[in-house]
Motif scaffolding. Structure first.
Motif, short mmCIF file in Angstrom:
data_model
loop_
_atom_site.label_atom_id
_atom_site.label_comp_id
_atom_site.label_asym_id
_atom_site.label_seq_id
_atom_site.Cartn_x
_atom_site.Cartn_y
_atom_site.Cartn_z
N LEU A 166 0.67 6.15 8.34
CA LEU A 166 -0.05 7.01 9.27
C LEU A 166 -0.52 6.19 10.47
O LEU A 166 -1.07 5.11 10.31
CB LEU A 166 -1.27 7.65 8.60
CG LEU A 166 -1.02 8.58 7.41
CD1 LEU A 166 -2.34 9.23 7.00
CD2 LEU A 166 0.02 9.63 7.72
N SER A 167 -0.31 6.75 11.64
CA SER A 167 -0.84 6.11 12.85
C SER A 167 -2.36 6.24 12.86
O SER A 167 -2.94 7.05 12.11
CB SER A 167 -0.25 6.79 14.09
OG SER A 167 -0.69 8.14 14.16
N VAL B 14 -1.79 6.83 1.36
CA VAL B 14 -1.44 6.71 2.78
C VAL B 14 -2.04 5.42 3.32
O VAL B 14 -3.13 5.01 2.90
CB VAL B 14 -1.93 7.92 3.60
CG1 VAL B 14 -1.15 9.18 3.24
CG2 VAL B 14 -3.42 8.16 3.41
N ILE B 15 -1.32 4.78 4.25
CA ILE B 15 -1.77 3.50 4.79
C ILE B 15 -1.49 3.43 6.28
O ILE B 15 -0.60 4.11 6.80
CB ILE B 15 -1.08 2.31 4.07
CG1 ILE B 15 0.40 2.61 3.83
CG2 ILE B 15 -1.79 1.99 2.77
CD1 ILE B 15 1.13 1.54 3.05
N LEU B 16 -2.27 2.60 6.95
CA LEU B 16 -2.16 2.45 8.40
C LEU B 16 -0.81 1.86 8.78
O LEU B 16 -0.36 0.87 8.22
CB LEU B 16 -3.29 1.55 8.90
CG LEU B 16 -3.33 1.28 10.42
CD1 LEU B 16 -3.61 2.57 11.19
CD2 LEU B 16 -4.41 0.24 10.72
N VAL C 288 -11.95 -0.99 10.65
CA VAL C 288 -10.74 -0.22 10.92
C VAL C 288 -10.26 0.40 9.60
O VAL C 288 -9.77 -0.32 8.72
CB VAL C 288 -9.62 -1.10 11.50
CG1 VAL C 288 -8.37 -0.24 11.79
CG2 VAL C 288 -10.09 -1.80 12.76
N PRO C 289 -10.43 1.72 9.40
CA PRO C 289 -9.93 2.36 8.18
C PRO C 289 -8.42 2.17 8.07
O PRO C 289 -7.68 2.47 9.01
CB PRO C 289 -10.30 3.84 8.38
CG PRO C 289 -11.45 3.81 9.34
CD PRO C 289 -11.13 2.68 10.28
N SER C 290 -7.95 1.66 6.92
CA SER C 290 -6.55 1.26 6.81
C SER C 290 -5.80 1.88 5.64
O SER C 290 -4.68 1.48 5.36
CB SER C 290 -6.46 -0.26 6.71
OG SER C 290 -7.05 -0.86 7.86
N GLY C 291 -6.41 2.85 4.97
CA GLY C 291 -5.65 3.57 3.96
C GLY C 291 -6.37 3.75 2.66
O GLY C 291 -7.43 3.18 2.40
#
Length: 209
Positions: free
Chosen positions: A131-132, A93-95, A55-58
């Motif tokens: 970011l969603s 930016v982060i999830l 899961v890419p998270s930032g």
């Protein structure tokens, strides 16, 4: 990385001795893509390597420098820590997932010192850096489009002189090939206009649904 429910949440970081900021104006124009390319490459191919869904998270720029702050003899420890934390705050930016954010930074009392977010009066984590998953997907598609365009230009043999100016920064000032380029004899660098976060998302896929 952080594991939860059989998934691996990955964040890419870049340590900077200077004051590098994450700017959507850069991303729109194909500048400063390195961390995002790594993140999305891991999202696509990382499962084969890590043997679990990714899961890419930032992405975050992390200061790697000594911090000097202004203060006084009467400054308390709490104020000193607050000022130092502000200077060492990450950029990026982060999830937007509270469990993921809390895994990124764990502190007493639930305070957040280093992530580019803050707590509102109700204790909710807020900030434009959040970011969603849907927005991260749109960002990935934008980066993919840029990479395809750049690859096509390289293979087609494009050698256009196309430097840029952004505020006081001029790309020619940091170019290893300035001595042989002679762009200054041909014209002025194109100007990159500042793009707001809202305008960026309109340009890369419209309003969030």
């Amino acid at each position: 990385g952080w594991e939860k429910d059989g998934k691996l949440y990955l964040r890419v970081v870049d340590y900077k001795t200077g004051r590098k900021s994450f700017d959507f104006t850069d991303i729109l124009n194909g500048i400063g893509l390195q961390m995002l390319i790594y993140l999305f490459a891991l999202g696509k191919g990382g499962e084969d390597y890590f043997h679990k869904p990714i899961v890419p998270s930032g992405v975050l720029y992390i200061p790697a420098r000594d911090v000097l702050i202004q203060g006084s003899r009467s400054m308390g420890e709490e104020e000193r820590v607050k000022k130092v934390s502000y200077e060492l705050r990450r950029k990026g930016v982060i999830l937007d997932d509270e469990a993921v954010l809390r895994a990124m930074e764990s502190s007493e009392g639930g305070e957040i010192h280093y992530l580019p977010v803050k707590l509102d009066k109700n204790g909710n984590i807020v900030g434009s850096a959040l970011l969603s998953a849907e927005k991260l997907g749109r960002l990935e598609r934008h980066v993919d489009t840029l990479l395809k365009k750049l690859t096509h230009e390289i293979y087609s043999g494009s050698t256009e002189l196309n430097p840029y100016r952004k505020g006081a920064y001029v790309s020619c000032d940091h170019c290893d090939y300035a001595a042989v380029c002679h762009f200054s004899d041909a014209g002025k660098p194109r100007k990159l206009e500042k793009v707001s976060d809202e305008r960026f998302w309109e340009l890369v896929g419209g309003e969030e649904r």
